[in-house]
Design an enzyme around this catalytic site. Sequence first.
Site, PDB file in Angstrom:
ATOM      1  N   LYS A 154       0.853  -1.192   0.000  1.00  0.00           N
ATOM      2  CA  LYS A 154       0.000   0.000   0.000  1.00  0.00           C
ATOM      3  C   LYS A 154       0.884   1.235   0.000  1.00  0.00           C
ATOM      4  CE  LYS A 154      -1.589   2.798   2.876  1.00  0.00           C
ATOM      5  NZ  LYS A 154      -1.639   4.011   2.001  1.00  0.00           N
ATOM      6  N   GLU A 229       9.834   0.676  11.027  1.00  0.00           N
ATOM      7  CA  GLU A 229      10.899   1.674  10.873  1.00  0.00           C
ATOM      8  C   GLU A 229      10.205   3.007  11.050  1.00  0.00           C
ATOM      9  OE1 GLU A 229      12.852   4.550  10.023  1.00  0.00           O
ATOM     10  OE2 GLU A 229      12.475   4.046   7.926  1.00  0.00           O
ATOM     11  N   CYS A 263      13.501  10.304   7.860  1.00  0.00           N
ATOM     12  CA  CYS A 263      13.578   9.874   9.257  1.00  0.00           C
ATOM     13  C   CYS A 263      15.012   9.766   9.739  1.00  0.00           C
ATOM     14  CB  CYS A 263      12.856   8.541   9.451  1.00  0.00           C
ATOM     15  SG  CYS A 263      13.348   7.261   8.289  1.00  0.00           S
ATOM     16  N   GLU A 356      10.516  15.456  16.072  1.00  0.00           N
ATOM     17  CA  GLU A 356      10.871  15.238  14.668  1.00  0.00           C
ATOM     18  C   GLU A 356      10.117  16.247  13.805  1.00  0.00           C
ATOM     19  OE1 GLU A 356      11.478  11.509  11.638  1.00  0.00           O
ATOM     20  OE2 GLU A 356       9.664  11.510  12.867  1.00  0.00           O
TER      21      GLU A 356
END
Length: 454
Positions: A154, A229, A263, A356
């Site tokens: 997906k 992850e 990331c 983040e």
Amino acid sequence: MSVFTVLNPATEEPVTTVTQVSAEQADEAIVRAAEAQAAWRDVAPADRARLLRAFAAAVDAHVDELADLEVAGSGHPIGQARWEAGHVRDVLLYYSAAPERLTGQQIPVPGGLNVTFREPVGVVGLIVPWNFPMPILSWGMAPALAAGCAVVAKPAEATPLTAMRIGELALEAGLPEGVFQVLPGRGSVVGQRLVDHPLVRKIVFTGSTEVGQQIMAGCARQIKRLTLELGGKSANIVFADADLERAAATAPYAVFDNAGQDCCARSRILVQSSVLDKFMELFEPAVKGVAVGDPASAQTEMGPLISAAHRAHVASYVPAGAPVAFRGHAPSGPGFWYPPTVLAPVRSDDPAHTEEVFGPVVTVTPFTDEADAVAIANDTPYGLSGSIWTREVGRAIRVARAVDSGNLSVNSHSSVRYWTPFGGFKQSGLGRELGPDAPDAFTETKNVFISTEE
């Protein structure tokens, strides 16, 4: 029938519309994958390897087409997009060697023989993020296919175009129907069905820690395998004895690559106090020299952010009165642009320093000594990546062992390679992707005792 309009992030103009897969269609695809799985696992290893090589060749023949799709749909600079398409080819080629190397063991036991087999885990659901649509797709797809698993992928709702084309190329290359399917759609619909459906036996998810927690809880209900992850808030640690010119010159690309939507971005730069002023003097022209502009231009190094909503999110970390040390440049007019931005000095509780950002914003913080650097680097719930700059080998090894992070580089900002393990500590992930052992993550170990007694 639901459709999604893909926008070009550099122009805000529509690229195309994509029909979204419904929950019922997702279930049908999962059943097809399970049916294809039975035959795919029995394909001879050499033949599975041959098909993966053919898949790689098909991708290679369409690198420019895939790159153009990524420029239009994701705003990636054309040079980066060509590399990403070539990376898919390379990952497929690397794991095409794996089917013939999924060997078991012979274990000495009394009264017989004990052997183990590596059996494919079954249908694998890949949930791919929007920031690196092609590479991250390949990281789960290639080792899973090599291990004999059928794959249902997906892509992110905003960036499905390259994954859909790669799915077509898999069929053109000769992969059997149902072995690799791409389902564009909403995460709350298609992604949720991958998590909930009992025929899916493993989920590979890359994305936010918050969503990862939800997926982990969903997988727990079925004791379903999972690789996560997740987020990062990585440190780029510069010691006084480092090559400051090189550290400062590469630091922008360690955080502003892909407009900071990474990331692994080294979004906290920690500099030893005695060389802070010198580093900042070198860092400023490097930041202002980053070429931000039209992704279709070969000279562009950084493109736009993915959407207006994400630009607003990034901007919230630089409110009025924020300690902006200096900024780079970005185009005006249409497009989701945001300039490379350096914040210094910042408080230890400043959200830009602790959260983040996922955009081209970096903080610079001084430290006193090695212990102080490690303490600041580890003062985060994340542990994905990071860099260490020093000429002293012993210090490099000590700090690398002390920093709680899954991927570190010394005197470089590059630590992700498809032939080495990749994954995070703490809230940055669970499990490892990539490297020579990655196909094992898509297999179950079957233990068989064969009696030799009469």
